[in-house]
Design an enzyme around this catalytic site. Structure first.
Site, mmCIF file in Angstrom:
data_model
loop_
_atom_site.group_PDB
_atom_site.id
_atom_site.type_symbol
_atom_site.label_atom_id
_atom_site.label_comp_id
_atom_site.label_asym_id
_atom_site.label_seq_id
_atom_site.Cartn_x
_atom_site.Cartn_y
_atom_site.Cartn_z
ATOM 1 N N CYS A 256 13.226 10.125 -8.347
ATOM 2 C CA CYS A 256 11.969 9.391 -8.148
ATOM 3 C C CYS A 256 11.480 9.703 -6.740
ATOM 4 O O CYS A 256 11.901 10.686 -6.129
ATOM 5 C CB CYS A 256 12.167 7.895 -8.372
ATOM 6 S SG CYS A 256 13.196 7.114 -7.121
ATOM 7 N N CYS B 99 0.826 -1.219 0.000
ATOM 8 C CA CYS B 99 0.000 0.000 0.000
ATOM 9 C C CYS B 99 0.858 1.266 0.000
ATOM 10 O O CYS B 99 0.414 2.320 -0.441
ATOM 11 C CB CYS B 99 -0.940 0.026 1.203
ATOM 12 S SG CYS B 99 -2.174 -1.261 1.175
#
EC number: 2.7.7.-
Lengths: 401, 101
Positions: free
Chosen positions: A358, A195
């Site tokens: 990123c 998640c």
């Protein structure tokens, strides 16, 4: 006339408090009494654990144990709905137990503020009648399964990611498979999305957690209509759910089979090749000369505008990015040809340096490895720690997620 | 030319990210087994070949660990596993198991 001229199946206070549950056929007084005599352990006080604890507490479960070592953070609140803003920073297991107790003072709560592992799981589980797997990682799921089988405890297992949820009851009845019957070998760690990376919507964990609480109530009430031997698949995006029939218990299963090879908890981190948490691991793929830290990049970009390639998925790019960033995902770095990459980046034969960023600094390293193969004349460097590090060290106004 | 049968192939739990569409109606050769379907999926449906290991093993002889296959909503572990013969109109589902919570 004698004062007590009735026969009661349940105390006056319980009859009043739980009347709407007592009226439900097949649950009724016996279900309520059984639930009050049941001790349930919830492992994981997160998005699934919150509704499981809240509904079981409200329904009048006898004892509720909660295992979690983690603390409540701001990015939990959208789905971990039992917690309030002023609880951020507090222990999850304690916070959830406190909230259950506030809602129903008749429930006995037990706080296990520990990281569950092979050394403590047997000792914790042995005091419970039903266990709920509300965790977020593969290693802990195998640990919970094995300990439930070893102690012969039914396991109500929920999981969720993005728009999808899954739910089953393992090791409940002679034909019912355990988690290991279905998955004798763990998945390749590189193929598992959690998640933290994939995201999840609150109502998805809310739906699955609520249904886990319902399965516990059915098991406690000794009803035969549980999800034992079945798997419920919930697709929230399409609004569809379906329940499939699973294979029977595998007589050759390593833990619940006829001749089990696992007779005590094993080393699950070793077995799964991945840690017993959903945190992101820090990769080191590059030499120091192919990396810059966030302070160095801040200096470089202040001196002169740079080419910055941002490998995150578009949904993350949209949350926030540096103004010079060009979004080319890691997958695109893999699949695009050199000329396509050059034109997307806007580089030419004169370009000597490109920086890669990123979210946390893992994919940017993977991208540098791919990019230097394709565009050898350019020196690609990754920014160590990505936007998370940028927000912590350079600009704390940058929206962290 | 060998005759073909229509089937539906359906991806869930994350497996859908490797293919063009979550649900696909395709023609496969008659008398195919589930084992043949795995190769068909690899050769015709997977678009993200770099992440093939999320769905199939190296030679597409089995699904990856953590993936369950269903035929018409029944676990193929209750059928003849990879030897199950596919009939016209069947729905074959690849379910990646989720671990988050």
């Amino acid at each position: 006339m004698e004062n007590k001229d009735w026969v009661a199946g349940i105390s006056k206070s319980d009859a009043g408090r739980y009347s709407r549950q007592l009226l439900v056929d097949d649950f009724g007084v016996s279900g309520q009494k059984n639930l009050k005599n049941t001790a349930v352990l919830i492992v994981g006080a997160g998005g699934l654990g919150c509704p499981v604890a809240t509904y079981l507490g409200a329904a009048g479960v006898g004892t509720l144990g909660i295992v979690d070592y983690d603390r409540i953070s701001l990015d939990n609140l959208h789905r971990q709905v039992a917690y309030k803003e002023d609880q951020v920073g507090q222990s999850k297991s304690q916070g959830l137990a406190d909230n259950v107790k506030l809602q129903n003072s008749g429930v006995t709560t037990v706080v296990h503020n520990v990281s569950l592992d092979s050394s403590n799981a047997m000792e914790i589980f042995k005091n419970y009648d039903i266990v709920c797997d509300c965790t977020d990682n593969v290693a802990t799921r195998y640990l919970i399964n094995d300990v439930c089988v070893l102690l012969n405890i039914p396991l109500v297992s929920g999981s969720a990611l993005r728009w999808d949820g899954q739910l089953s009851v393992y090791h409940y009845g002679p034909d019912c498979p355990c988690y290991r019957c279905l998955f004798p070998s763990p998945p390749d760690p590189s193929s598992v999305t959690n998640c933290n990376e994939g995201g999840v919507l609150g109502p998805i964990v809310g739906t699955i957690g609520s249904m886990q609480a319902l399965e516990v109530m059915k098991i406690a009430a000794k009803l035969s209509t549980t999800l034992a031997g079945k798997l419920l698949l919930f697709d929230g995006r399409e609004g569809k759910s379906r329940t499939i029939r699973l294979r029977k218990r595998d007589p050759k299963c390593a833990v619940c089979g006829d001749e089990p090879s696992i007779t005590a908890p094993i080393d699950y981190v070793l077995f799964c090749g991945a840690g017993a948490h959903d945190k992101i691991e820090n990769l080191k793929l590059l030499e120091p000369s192919d990396r810059v830290n966030v302070h160095e990049y801040q200096e470089i970009r202040t001196a002169r505008k740079q080419f910055l390639l941002d490998t995150r998925p578009p949904v993350e790019f949209e949350i926030a990015h540096l103004p010079e960033a060009i979004n080319i995902t890691l997958n695109e770095c893999r699949s695009l040809r050199a000329d396509e990459l050059s034109s997307r980046l806007g580089v030419d034969s004169q370009t000597s340096d490109v920086y890669v960023i990123c979210h946390r600094g893992n994919d940017s390293q993977r991208a540098v490895v791919l990019l230097r193969e394709k565009l050898g004349s350019i020196h690609f460097r990754d920014i160590i720690g990505g936007y998370e590090e940028w927000a912590l060290k350079v600009n704390d106004e940058f929206p962290l997620y | 030319m060998a005759s073909t049968i229509p089937v539906t192939i359906d991806f869930s739990g994350g497996a859908e990210f490797l293919v063009k569409a979550k649900v696909q109606k395709v023609q496969i050769p008659e008398d195919s087994t589930l084992r043949d379907v795995l190769k068909f999926v690899r050769d015709n449906l997977v678009t993200d070949v770099h992440r093939m290991n999320m769905l199939l093993n190296e030679d597409a002889s089995e699904v990856a660990h953590g993936v369950i296959t269903l035929i018409n909503d029944t676990d193929t572990g209750l059928l003849s596993e990879y030897d199950t013969t596919i009939e016209a109109g069947d729905t074959i589902t690849f379910v990646s198991t989720l671990h988050g919570g």
